[in-house]
Design an enzyme around this catalytic site. Structure first.
Site, mmCIF file in Angstrom:
data_model
loop_
_atom_site.group_PDB
_atom_site.id
_atom_site.type_symbol
_atom_site.label_atom_id
_atom_site.label_comp_id
_atom_site.label_asym_id
_atom_site.label_seq_id
_atom_site.Cartn_x
_atom_site.Cartn_y
_atom_site.Cartn_z
ATOM 1 N N ASP A 144 0.803 -1.192 0.010
ATOM 2 C CA ASP A 144 0.015 0.177 -0.161
ATOM 3 C C ASP A 144 0.980 1.060 0.042
ATOM 4 O O ASP A 144 2.086 1.057 0.231
ATOM 5 C CB ASP A 144 -0.869 -0.112 1.144
ATOM 6 C CG ASP A 144 -2.184 0.734 1.038
ATOM 7 O OD1 ASP A 144 -3.241 0.607 1.534
ATOM 8 O OD2 ASP A 144 -2.151 1.875 0.158
HETATM 9 C C1 GLC Z 1 -4.327 4.367 -0.291
HETATM 10 C C2 GLC Z 1 -5.307 3.306 0.062
HETATM 11 C C3 GLC Z 1 -5.434 2.047 -1.059
HETATM 12 C C4 GLC Z 1 -5.064 2.721 -2.367
HETATM 13 C C5 GLC Z 1 -3.645 3.161 -2.389
HETATM 14 C C6 GLC Z 1 -3.734 4.158 -3.808
HETATM 15 O O1 GLC Z 1 -3.561 4.764 0.724
HETATM 16 O O2 GLC Z 1 -4.968 2.669 1.240
HETATM 17 O O3 GLC Z 1 -6.433 1.155 -0.752
HETATM 18 O O4 GLC Z 1 -5.429 1.715 -3.361
HETATM 19 O O5 GLC Z 1 -3.422 4.094 -1.563
HETATM 20 O O6 GLC Z 1 -4.406 5.122 -3.892
#
Ligand code: GLC
Length: 755
Positions: free
Chosen positions: A287
């Protein structure tokens, strides 16, 4: 009707859309490409950057953008996120493909959570439809539009089970139940990836967040998670197992630590379970920045050890922590990371790129004509309207106040959210244009044989809100109450649209109070003093503690944030052009003190005290144990009666059991309607205690007034077993109860034994 997700430990990920022959060809291509790559180019594939400059503008000369541009040209970037639109994607793909040595195409990721530009309802709302075909269709539409905008990978479905409405991200998931969550995971993966991942209208899906994020302590986002093996295996994992079995091609790990080990650095989760037991052969993306966050967690001391820990634990791609590109080559040269670990990660990433057809045509998702023709089409809006109507839950309808009469009525429409064209788009609408949703006010005006007068009553939020800004709530300004009260006083019926604006739920939007935000509760009570014929329509991204409303307001409709066609869906339900059929995917607490509250709870040693004057049993002295509205609850404009549950033990041995359950349902009302018939079981005694109820089947049926149908379910080894604390799947002999009904708290029951 659905059987159940097969808890098949040796899950073989079926690569959708590739025949065995094709996958052999792909493996050969991956191996031969890998053999040409330098170590730096391999590490480059594991590096994902966020969109960072006006891609069609002049080349950036300095700063982070310049560095990223330089890395693109060196082939040190494997993926970009948040680059969208054919023009931009074509521009960035051109650099990677035409300027780098090997010309390996980028995989372009984006959060297509519930639609790209034509927004469907938030996922929690869609889950309330219990309609897997509709949910799959919704994901197909999202993939259709995203792929037309150059995107070939979505960071969805989010399949985190949660029992805590304080957590803002419940809006993004499928609620509290692992069985429903598993079916929805399957539907979404199939919707995004289709039957052929190499087609130009399908995109790679991403099961997230692995794992346990929905159990963040106290519902506070990014918080600690500490849960037992039984909860992990029986509650958290089933949707992820289902996604793996459905052929999902990527996973995203989660920000949280799980029992002391951050998911990003958790070898048990990523290598032993996902890539080992479940034999997942796609790739795992971290993430955002979660690799670096292991330093904050207190798990690694610096960037280099974070990179080493993450890659050895099975995190294949680094989203925006820059630690892989900075450290992995030297870690390999120092012998801290085996090059075969790098090779395995790169093989997985290249495999998905080949499956997408990106090597055949890196610009296949970059067609200007298709972009114009597909995005925002009438057909897409019709599809999200259908999904929105099916997502609405009728919570209460005393005195049959609903449906509204279509003529001769003086209707007051009150609430800022009734005229809000933004909030229905939800918090993950990052590609949709602001203020493009159909509002309730706009839609109700089309029912023009009534008089409709609108009054805002009060603002919910103060000023502009956005994806990254904290939402400031109006807690003082009641200056427009009087106008609303006057309008209500002179009306036959009052429709009040109250609840949360779009950015009060979603990532980083946890709340400790779950009542109607700001001055809305006061507004509701003031209007109630002058007119009690109130229909309360909720717009919200999570269960709310609306106990006062439940006690006083005759009709309550749960309308979530329903996307681009929100207003039309709500109006068609209010006027009876669509008979509501939704059922809650998550319990509504009476107050925050009850949280976590869920239907599949354990009985405990003191579930009830025979003598009501004795206090020594599991309860609160100041609140009931039951939720305000139960999991599976949802009314209709008609009524349904359940009779004659019959259990047929085709094979009652605990070794491959086969139990058939049938039940008769009659439409005992005077309009046609749909009902979600739900099947629950209880395993009364087991080597690990089992919940008092577990959803194990459901079927949506349509009945005309007076019509009766028999619904048949089958219980078998996939549904009568459970995981013990060693992660073993057990089916044990003993007594079982079976429950069938239209809600987890409204069932008729029978029983059977397994030998
Ligand atoms: C965010 C979220 C994740 C998302 C990623 C890209 O912090 O936790 O679910 O897909 O970053 O935006």
């Amino acid at each position: 009707m659905f059987g159940c997700n097969t808890p098949d430990n040796n899950v073989k990920s079926s690569i959708l859309g590739t025949s065995p022959l094709m996958s052999q060809n792909i493996e050969k291509k991956v191996d031969s490409l890998l053999s040409l790559m330098t170590l730096e180019e391999k590490v480059g594939q594991m590096n994902q950057y966020n969109g960072f400059w006006d891609l069609t503008g002049p080349t950036p000369k300095d700063g982070a953008a310049a560095k990223k541009y330089e890395h693109l040209r060196k082939g040190w970037v494997g993926s970009m996120l948040n680059v969208r639109g054919v023009k931009n994607v074509r521009a960035v793909q051109k650099i990677a493909v035409e300027e780098s040595r090997l010309g390996i195409p980028l995989i372009i990721g984006f959060d297509v959570i519930h639609g790209y530009k034509t927004m469907s309802p938030i996922p929690l709302a869609e889950s309330a439809s219990w309609d897997m075909e509709a949910i799959q269709k919704s994901s197909e539409i999202a993939a259709l539009e995203a792929s037309a905008a150059g995107i070939n990978w979505t960071f969805a479905p989010m399949i985190d089970i949660s029992r805590d409405a304080r957590w803002g991200r419940v809006m993004e998931g499928a609620g509290e139940d692992p069985f429903l969550g598993a079916k929805i995971a399957e539907a979404r993966v199939k919707g995004f990836q289709g039957e052929d991942l190499s087609a130009s209208h399908t995109i790679a899906a991403c099961a997230k967040h692995f794992a346990g994020y929905g159990f963040s302590e106290a519902g506070k986002d990014y918080n600690t998670v500490d849960i037992g093996t039984s909860t992990l295996n029986n509650i958290v994992f089933p949707p992820f197992r289902a996604a793996t079995k459905s052929g999902v091609r990527t996973f995203m790990n989660s920000f949280n630590e799980l029992n002391g080990i951050p998911a990003t650095g958790n070898k048990m989760l990523q290598r032993d379970i996902l890539k080992g037991d479940w034999q997942f052969n796609g790739f795992i993306v971290s993430d955002w920045g979660s690799i670096k966050e292991m330093i904050n967690h207190g798990y690694t001391k610096d960037g280099s050890s974070a990179a080493e820990t993450a890659v050895n634990a099975g995190s294949d791609m680094d989203m925006e922590s820059y630690l892989y590109i900075k450290n992995l080559s030297s870690l390999v040269k120092e012998g801290k990371v085996e090059e075969q670990v790098i090779d395995d990660a790169v093989r997985r990433i290249l495999r998905v790129k080949y499956e997408l057809g990106l090597f055949d045509d890196p610009y296949k998702y970059c067609n200007y004509d298709r972009e114009k023709e597909v995005i925002g089409s009438k057909a897409n809006h019709e599809a999200v309207l259908d999904m929105a109507k099916k997502s609405i839950v009728l919570l209460k309808n005393n005195r049959k106040l609903l449906p509204l009469k279509k003529e001769g009525q003086k209707i007051a429409l009150i609430g800022a959210l009734a005229n809000d064209k933004n909030s229905p788009l939800g918090s993950w609408r990052i590609a949709a244009d602001d203020n493009t949703a159909v509002s309730v006010f706009e839609a109700m005006q089309q029912y023009d044989k009534n008089s409709l007068v609108y009054a805002k009553g009060a603002d919910v939020s103060l000023g502009e809100t956005g994806f990254v800004t904290e939402t400031k709530i109006n807690t003082t300004d009641k200056s427009e109450f009087k106008e609303a009260i006057d309008v209500a006083k002179s009306s036959d019926v009052v429709v009040m649209v109250l609840g949360e604006i779009g950015f009060q739920s979603g990532e980083a939007r946890s709340r400790t109070e779950l009542g109607l935000p700001g001055v809305q509760q006061e507004l509701l009570e003031e209007v109630y003093k002058v007119n009690q014929n109130i229909v309360l329509v909720l717009n919200n991204g999570r269960p709310l503690t609306i106990t006062w409303a439940d006690k006083h307001i005759p009709a309550i409709v749960e309308a979530w944030h329903l996307g681009s066609q929100s207003g039309h869906a709500i109006a068609q339900v209010l006027y009876g052009d669509y008979n509501p059929s939704g059922k809650l995917p998550m319990s509504f607490p009476r107050n925050v003190g009850q949280i976590p509250i869920y239907y599949n709870y354990k009985n405990t040693g003191r579930p009830v005290e025979p003598n009501p004057d004795i206090v020594f049993w599991s309860h609160y002295s100041d609140q009931k144990n039951t939720p305000l509205y139960a999991f599976g609850h949802g009314l209709s404009y008609t009524s349904f009666t359940y009779e004659n549950v019959i259990v047929n033990k085709v094979n009652s041995s605990s070794y491959s059991p086969e139990i058939k359950v049938s039940v008769e349902i009659t439409n005992s009302g005077d309009v046609a309607g749909k009902e979600v018939v739900q099947l629950y079981i209880r395993d009364l005694f087991a080597s690990v205690t089992r919940p008092v109820k577990e959803l194990k089947g459901f079927e949506i049926i349509s009945l005309k007034p007076g019509e009766t149908k028999t619904v048949n379910f089958e219980l078998n080894s996939e549904t009568l077993g459970f995981y013990d604390n060693n992660g073993e799947w057990l089916i044990e002999s003993g007594e079982f109860e079976v429950f069938v009904g239209g809600s987890s708290d409204n069932t008729i029951k029978s029983n059977f034994d397994l030998e």
